[in-house]
Write an enzyme that holds these catalytic residues in place. Structure first.
Site, PDB file in Angstrom:
ATOM      1  N   LYS B  86       0.826  -1.208   0.000  1.00  0.00           N
ATOM      2  CA  LYS B  86       0.000   0.000   0.000  1.00  0.00           C
ATOM      3  C   LYS B  86       0.865   1.266   0.000  1.00  0.00           C
ATOM      4  CE  LYS B  86      -3.889  -2.298   0.268  1.00  0.00           C
ATOM      5  NZ  LYS B  86      -4.906  -2.256  -0.786  1.00  0.00           N
ATOM      6  N   GLU B 108     -10.209   5.359   2.395  1.00  0.00           N
ATOM      7  CA  GLU B 108     -10.985   4.258   2.940  1.00  0.00           C
ATOM      8  C   GLU B 108     -10.001   3.162   3.299  1.00  0.00           C
ATOM      9  OE1 GLU B 108     -10.098   4.433  -0.120  1.00  0.00           O
ATOM     10  OE2 GLU B 108      -9.506   2.357  -0.542  1.00  0.00           O
ATOM     11  N   SER B 376       2.245  -9.508  -0.425  1.00  0.00           N
ATOM     12  CA  SER B 376       1.804  -8.106  -0.473  1.00  0.00           C
ATOM     13  C   SER B 376       1.943  -7.398   0.868  1.00  0.00           C
ATOM     14  CB  SER B 376       0.356  -8.030  -0.957  1.00  0.00           C
ATOM     15  OG  SER B 376      -0.478  -8.822  -0.141  1.00  0.00           O
TER      16      SER B 376
HETATM   17  C1  LIG Z   1      -1.512  -6.905   2.718  1.00  0.00           C
HETATM   18  C2  LIG Z   1      -2.613  -6.706   1.732  1.00  0.00           C
HETATM   19  N1  LIG Z   1      -2.616  -7.409   0.597  1.00  0.00           N
HETATM   20  C3  LIG Z   1      -3.587  -7.275  -0.319  1.00  0.00           C
HETATM   21  C4  LIG Z   1      -4.639  -6.421  -0.134  1.00  0.00           C
HETATM   22  C5  LIG Z   1      -5.712  -6.362  -1.184  1.00  0.00           C
HETATM   23  O1  LIG Z   1      -5.722  -5.211  -1.936  1.00  0.00           O
HETATM   24  P1  LIG Z   1      -5.197  -5.185  -3.438  1.00  0.00           P
HETATM   25  O2  LIG Z   1      -5.944  -6.252  -4.165  1.00  0.00           O
HETATM   26  O3  LIG Z   1      -5.534  -3.823  -3.893  1.00  0.00           O
HETATM   27  O4  LIG Z   1      -3.763  -5.438  -3.441  1.00  0.00           O
HETATM   28  C6  LIG Z   1      -4.683  -5.635   1.032  1.00  0.00           C
HETATM   29  C7  LIG Z   1      -5.779  -4.665   1.246  1.00  0.00           C
HETATM   30  O5  LIG Z   1      -5.956  -4.039   2.232  1.00  0.00           O
HETATM   31  C8  LIG Z   1      -3.640  -5.785   1.987  1.00  0.00           C
HETATM   32  O6  LIG Z   1      -3.638  -5.072   3.124  1.00  0.00           O
END
Ligand SMILES: Cc1ncc(COP(=O)(O)O)c(C=O)c1O
Lengths: 254, 408
Positions: B86, B108, B376
């Site tokens: 993020k 949000e 992520s």
């Molecule tokens: C660690 C993490 N991975 C994935 C996501 C999913 O979002 P996105 O599909 O935009 O990567 C989030 C959303 O809050 C997240 O905190």
């Protein structure tokens, strides 16, 4: 045609009154009573909002009404049946107000055909600008229905003219930045804005968002053609019940 | 008529009129930044000095041995400042806010990661900050709420609708239409009206650009498949961006929740419960009923619990450029457990979805094949959820004891 009706009414009255309800709130029967009371009190036209789960342009009061109706399991076809009953019973124009997805999922062409069949005059779809609404505009045109477009204080002159070019019936001028149901200051700035709207189009102008009492309407006389009462009647029904509607609307009339 | 931001039939900008000028301004600033040859290097520099970029690409030797199939690499977005990808998007948008001269940001958040990242960026750049978060998510992600508030943000619990991410998005839009003169809405994922899907993807593409370079340096060849979880789709778009023009299979993993047949999931691209619709300003696949009302979604991970999905990914689904799968809550916990034990990595519950799917497929590949899993985010924020799911007795005692201390 909506525009012709509005011009004829305007010859009789200096400012017309449009009201808004969320169909099915607080119940379908009560909604019908509210419509009846509003017509009896001399309202000139009315918006029937078909509830949607994500009403992003609405403030807390209308948002909650949408959600309560949906939580009780209300379906779009019930709102359409309600509208059919209203157009049969009362001799004023009715508009749908709803969001794009409701129309889209129903089928744009089918929705317009149904509106025409049940005698609706037009629709306000706040999240459907003309750029995204080619199919919608064509369907409305086919059935001679009025797509109502919105001006806002941030809309530039050129864009106002573009929006007016696609709109029929009248233009809905949003009084201020923000969602429905917040305070509006009826000031010189609002007057200037309405003058700017007037320059951009010959269509009748409605002014909504935050109109709630007689003095607001007095202010708008001579500056707009239609005053729109939205959130205030929902608040009234919540606090004082359906019985309070007719007196309130009568009190707004000159 | 000129149509902006379409990916085949998906995308667009279904905006209330009041926001039209704001979006024009945003689009203009974004286009100018992209055209400015100094902008991307400046962005990279911020990310290098503030957020630990380039993040490493870790070879998971033990997992590779465990499955006996493909060589497994993990892209370490968990090592970003604030613990998730993020940060990439938020710092990028922060630079655009500076260019626009605005002084307040709103956002949000579902899992809370985007909220923490935005609050951090606001603190660093000196912006006022308000974060909208569904009441249910406030409940399950308390540690992140704590951090947002400590960082100086105001967290507003949203009690409307299903009280999760989509409702927080609606509230943020409501704030924005009243305050756009001073305020920028830092949307957290590759969704929403144009130019957000493209803009968020642009900033997140730093993940894929790095990963491609790193795997070529390390292995001298491209991976066979890359895996990323899909909430809104920003980390997936980030990783995929690096391999769009390569013969690499892109695999997006959605939240299977209690299973696709249960109806309690958030699978918009790989379940029959979703259909095309228009909400929250754009056209994509939504989990909705036949009237077009949005349905409740479910996932053990707050960050994947969203009704819509990136229009760019919806297009990839339709064109076949990417494949979409779902991992259930149970599979995710198992994958998380295995990853912790074998590699000492603690992926976020969201990221563990990507691991779960890769683990299903790795044994059927050969040691010639390489896969990259996007981690992520890190799992620290999920400690309460994970401890509860594993029914950890010592943790329960600890919480009880803490509560008693507060009552005393
Ligand atoms: C660690 C993490 N991975 C994935 C996501 C999913 O979002 P996105 O599909 O935009 O990567 C989030 C959303 O809050 C997240 O905190």
């Amino acid at each position: 045609m909506l525009e012709t009706y509005l011009r004829r009414q305007r010859e009789k009255k200096e400012i017309l009154l449009m009201t808004h309800i969320v169909v099915g709130y607080p119940s379908f029967e009560a909604s019908f009573e509210i419509v009846k009371a509003m017509v009896a009190a001399g309202v000139d036209l009315m918006e029937l909002q078909i509830p949607f789960s994500e009403p992003i342009a609405d403030g807390p009061v209308i948002l909650r009404a949408n959600q309560e109706v949906l939580a009780r399991g209300a379906r779009v076809r019930q709102a359409l049946a309600f509208a059919e009953r209203a157009t049969a019973a009362f001799d004023i124009p009715f508009l749908f107000m709803t969001y794009c997805n409701i129309v889209y999922k129903y089928g744009v062409a089918e929705f317009a055909a149904e509106m025409s069949r049940i005698g609706m005059a037009g629709a306000i779809v706040p999240d459907l600008p003309p750029e995204e609404g080619t199919t919608y505009l064509a369907a409305m045109q086919t059935h001679q229905l009025a797509p109502i477009f919105i001006f806002s204080p941030t809309t530039g002159q050129e864009r106002m003219r573009m929006l007016a070019g696609h709109g029929r019936g009248f233009i809905y001028c949003v009084a201020r930045k923000g969602v429905t149901g917040q305070q509006t200051t009826f000031s010189e700035a609002l007057e200037d804005y309405l003058a700017r709207c007037r320059q951009a189009t010959d269509l009748p102008l409605a002014l909504g968002f935050g109109v709630k009492d007689r003095s607001d309407i007095d202010f708008l006389r001579g500056k707009a053609d239609i005053a729109v009462i939205g959130t205030e009647t929902i608040r009234l029904v919540d606090e004082h019940g359906v019985g309070a509607v007719e007196g309130f609307i009568r009190g707004l009339q000159p | 008529m000129h149509k902006r931001g379409y990916y085949a039939e998906f995308g667009g900008a279904f905006l209330p009129e009041i926001l039209n000028a704001t979006f024009d301004e945003l689009e203009a600033v974004f286009e100018a930044a992209k055209a400015d040859p100094d902008f991307w290097p400046a962005y990279q520099d911020v990310m290098a000095t503030y957020s630990c970029r380039a993040t490493p690409l870790t070879f998971a030797a033990n997992l590779t041995r465990h499955f006996g199939g493909a060589r497994i690499y993990v892209k370490r977005e968990d090592l970003n400042h604030t613990g998730a990808h993020k940060a990439n998007n938020v710092m990028g948008q922060g630079l655009l806010v500076k260019r626009m001269g605005k002084t307040r940001v709103i956002a949000e958040t579902g899992a809370g990661q985007h909220g923490v990242a935005t609050a951090t960026m606001a603190a660093r750049f000196g912006f006022e900050c308000t974060i909208y978060m569904g009441e249910v998510d406030v409940e399950r992600q308390r540690p992140n709420v704590f951090w947002m508030e400590r960082l100086g943000a105001t967290v507003v619990p949203v009690r409307n609708g299903t009280r999760i991410l989509k409702d927080a998005i609606n509230e943020a839009f409501r704030d924005w239409v009243g305050n756009m003169d001073t305020t920028h809405y830092v949307l957290g994922t590759a969704c929403g009206p144009h130019p957000f899907p493209e803009m968020v993807t642009y900033f997140q593409s730093i993940i894929g650009r790095e990963a491609r370079r790193q795997i070529l340096e390390r292995e001298g060849r491209l991976p066979k498949r890359v895996y990323a979880c899909v909430g809104g789709g920003s980390n997936a778009m980030g990783l995929f961006s690096g391999f769009l023009d390569d013969p690499v299979e892109l695999v997006g993993v959605e939240a299977g929740g209690k299973g696709l047949a249960s109806g309690r999931h958030a699978a918009r691209l790989c379940s029959a419960d979703a259909s095309v619709g228009v909400a929250q300003g754009y056209r994509t696949f939504f989990l909705q009923d036949s009237d077009g009302q949005m349905r409740e979604t479910h996932s053990i991970s707050a960050g994947l619990d969203y009704v819509g999905v990136s229009p760019i990914l919806a297009n990839f689904k339709q064109s076949g450029r990417a494949r979409f799968e779902a991992a259930t809550d149970a599979e995710v916990l198992e994958a998380l457990s295995l990853t912790m034990r074998r590699e000492g990595l603690i992926p976020a519950l969201e990221s563990a979805h990507a691991f779960a799917q890769a683990f299903k497929e790795a044994p059927d590949m050969t040691p010639e094949d390489i896969v990259i899993i996007n981690q992520s985010g890190r799992g620290d924020k999920d400690i309460f959820t994970i401890a509860e799911a594993f029914e950890d007795p010592a943790w329960r005692e600890f919480i009880k004891h803490k509560a008693e201390q507060y009552d005393a």
